[in-house]
Scaffold this active site. Structure first.
Site, PDB file in Angstrom:
ATOM      1  N   LYS A 108      48.409  29.607 -19.557  1.00  0.00           N
ATOM      2  CA  LYS A 108      48.475  30.562 -19.902  1.00  0.00           C
ATOM      3  C   LYS A 108      47.903  31.951 -19.686  1.00  0.00           C
ATOM      4  O   LYS A 108      48.662  32.587 -19.141  1.00  0.00           O
ATOM      5  CB  LYS A 108      48.376  30.410 -21.585  1.00  0.00           C
ATOM      6  CG  LYS A 108      46.935  29.978 -21.826  1.00  0.00           C
ATOM      7  CD  LYS A 108      46.562  29.304 -23.367  1.00  0.00           C
ATOM      8  CE  LYS A 108      45.625  29.066 -23.646  1.00  0.00           C
ATOM      9  NZ  LYS A 108      44.395  28.600 -23.487  1.00  0.00           N
ATOM     10  N   ARG A 135      42.564  29.525 -32.372  1.00  0.00           N
ATOM     11  CA  ARG A 135      42.148  28.712 -31.676  1.00  0.00           C
ATOM     12  C   ARG A 135      42.325  27.652 -33.191  1.00  0.00           C
ATOM     13  O   ARG A 135      42.194  26.576 -33.223  1.00  0.00           O
ATOM     14  CB  ARG A 135      41.199  28.069 -30.813  1.00  0.00           C
ATOM     15  CG  ARG A 135      41.360  28.319 -29.482  1.00  0.00           C
ATOM     16  CD  ARG A 135      40.203  28.689 -28.735  1.00  0.00           C
ATOM     17  NE  ARG A 135      40.308  28.212 -28.044  1.00  0.00           N
ATOM     18  CZ  ARG A 135      40.544  28.533 -26.508  1.00  0.00           C
ATOM     19  NH1 ARG A 135      40.834  29.832 -26.130  1.00  0.00           N
ATOM     20  NH2 ARG A 135      39.577  27.856 -24.813  1.00  0.00           N
ATOM     21  N   ARG A 156      39.516  24.524 -10.530  1.00  0.00           N
ATOM     22  CA  ARG A 156      39.308  26.344  -9.955  1.00  0.00           C
ATOM     23  C   ARG A 156      38.331  27.049  -9.797  1.00  0.00           C
ATOM     24  O   ARG A 156      36.782  26.597 -10.194  1.00  0.00           O
ATOM     25  CB  ARG A 156      39.345  26.594 -11.876  1.00  0.00           C
ATOM     26  CG  ARG A 156      39.504  28.072 -11.999  1.00  0.00           C
ATOM     27  CD  ARG A 156      40.709  28.205 -13.185  1.00  0.00           C
ATOM     28  NE  ARG A 156      39.321  28.136 -14.733  1.00  0.00           N
ATOM     29  CZ  ARG A 156      40.142  28.256 -15.854  1.00  0.00           C
ATOM     30  NH1 ARG A 156      40.636  28.840 -15.840  1.00  0.00           N
ATOM     31  NH2 ARG A 156      39.311  27.860 -16.861  1.00  0.00           N
ATOM     32  N   ARG A 212      33.208  28.235 -12.702  1.00  0.00           N
ATOM     33  CA  ARG A 212      33.194  28.650 -14.174  1.00  0.00           C
ATOM     34  C   ARG A 212      31.822  27.522 -14.997  1.00  0.00           C
ATOM     35  O   ARG A 212      31.975  26.241 -14.221  1.00  0.00           O
ATOM     36  CB  ARG A 212      33.706  28.669 -15.213  1.00  0.00           C
ATOM     37  CG  ARG A 212      34.519  30.345 -15.021  1.00  0.00           C
ATOM     38  CD  ARG A 212      35.742  30.860 -16.040  1.00  0.00           C
ATOM     39  NE  ARG A 212      35.592  29.398 -17.299  1.00  0.00           N
ATOM     40  CZ  ARG A 212      36.503  29.806 -18.298  1.00  0.00           C
ATOM     41  NH1 ARG A 212      37.453  30.467 -17.841  1.00  0.00           N
ATOM     42  NH2 ARG A 212      36.645  28.786 -19.176  1.00  0.00           N
ATOM     43  N   ARG A 217      35.421  20.140 -23.753  1.00  0.00           N
ATOM     44  CA  ARG A 217      37.078  21.419 -24.322  1.00  0.00           C
ATOM     45  C   ARG A 217      37.913  20.887 -25.006  1.00  0.00           C
ATOM     46  O   ARG A 217      38.669  21.752 -25.683  1.00  0.00           O
ATOM     47  CB  ARG A 217      37.159  22.595 -23.130  1.00  0.00           C
ATOM     48  CG  ARG A 217      36.000  23.195 -22.725  1.00  0.00           C
ATOM     49  CD  ARG A 217      35.367  23.815 -21.754  1.00  0.00           C
ATOM     50  NE  ARG A 217      36.541  25.375 -21.304  1.00  0.00           N
ATOM     51  CZ  ARG A 217      36.947  25.668 -20.106  1.00  0.00           C
ATOM     52  NH1 ARG A 217      36.072  25.209 -19.156  1.00  0.00           N
ATOM     53  NH2 ARG A 217      37.971  26.787 -20.036  1.00  0.00           N
TER      54      ARG A 217
END
Ligand code: AMP
Length: 211
Positions: free
Chosen positions: A14, A89, A125, A158, A169
């Site tokens: 997103k 969220r 990532r 990250r 998460r």
């Protein structure tokens, strides 16, 4: 203000899609994750207190997040088209937006992907330290290893993309997501999108949806 919210798990794409849409100049994009990371880098009090939640893969308390986004939206021109990525969220965050006529959400788009794909995307990532451009060790490798194609910055993982935090998460996301989907679906504002497609294809679908 015409607000569209992008819903979806971390790693659902997103943010990438919202950034590309914002490059057209037609949309203003707000990513609460990016805003918090900026506040951490600048050592602002909000960043320092948020970091204890972020590093564990937990959600930052609603009160903090609602204040952060409200302060940002108050500065936006009333005629703008706004894309929110990473907010809301939780249900209290959704109702906070809807409680004021000027920030009432017009539509919600859900990026749907299987968990296996999300884990693969997140743990592989890599992000440019300078400009935030995302890469992936398998799917979007840079021309030179460890170096950003766009600005030459160093590529880093990250801290919250490490497998133990990723699992937390995704668990937090799953716990909230169904409620959010029901919230927007019951008001006929929800569109579901297959998030497991090529980036360009999803971008075309979004441009049609947001016209
Ligand atoms: P993201 O980059 O959107 O995955 O966000 C990174 C982290 O920032 C999340 O795992 C949360 O700890 C925190 N965060 C970002 N947006 C929110 C939000 N709307 N509510 C609570 N926590 C958030």
């Amino acid at each position: 203000m015409r607000i569209t919210v992008f819903l979806g798990a971390p790693g659902s794409g997103k943010g990438t899609q919202a950034k590309r849409l914002a490059e057209t100049g037609q949309f203003q994009h707000f990513s609460t994750g990016d805003m918090l990371r900026g506040a951490i880098t600048r050592k602002e009090p909000v960043g320092i207190s948020a970091n204890q939640f972020i590093s564990k893969g937990e959600l930052v308390p609603d009160g903090v997040m609602i204040e952060l986004i409200s302060e940002a939206l108050v500065k936006v021109n009333s005629k703008s088209q706004v894309l929110l990525d990473g907010f809301p969220r939780t249900i209290p965050q959704s109702t906070a937006l809807d409680s004021k006529p000027e920030t009432r959400v017009k539509s919600a788009i859900f990026f749907d992907l299987p968990e296996k794909v999300l884990i693969e995307r997140l743990t592989g990532r890599r992000i440019c330290k300078n400009c935030g451009e995302p890469f992936h060790v398998v799917f979007v490798s840079p021309k030179k290893e460890g170096v950003c194609d766009k600005c030459g910055g160093e590529l880093l993982q990250r801290a919250d993309d490490q497998i133990s935090v990723v699992k937390k998460r995704l668990e937090v996301f799953t716990g909230q997501n169904e409620k959010l989907l029901n919230y927007y679906d019951s008001a006929k504002r929800l569109t579901r999108l297959d998030g497991n497609q090529a980036v360009d294809r999803i971008q075309d679908q979004l441009r049609r949806l947001l016209q």
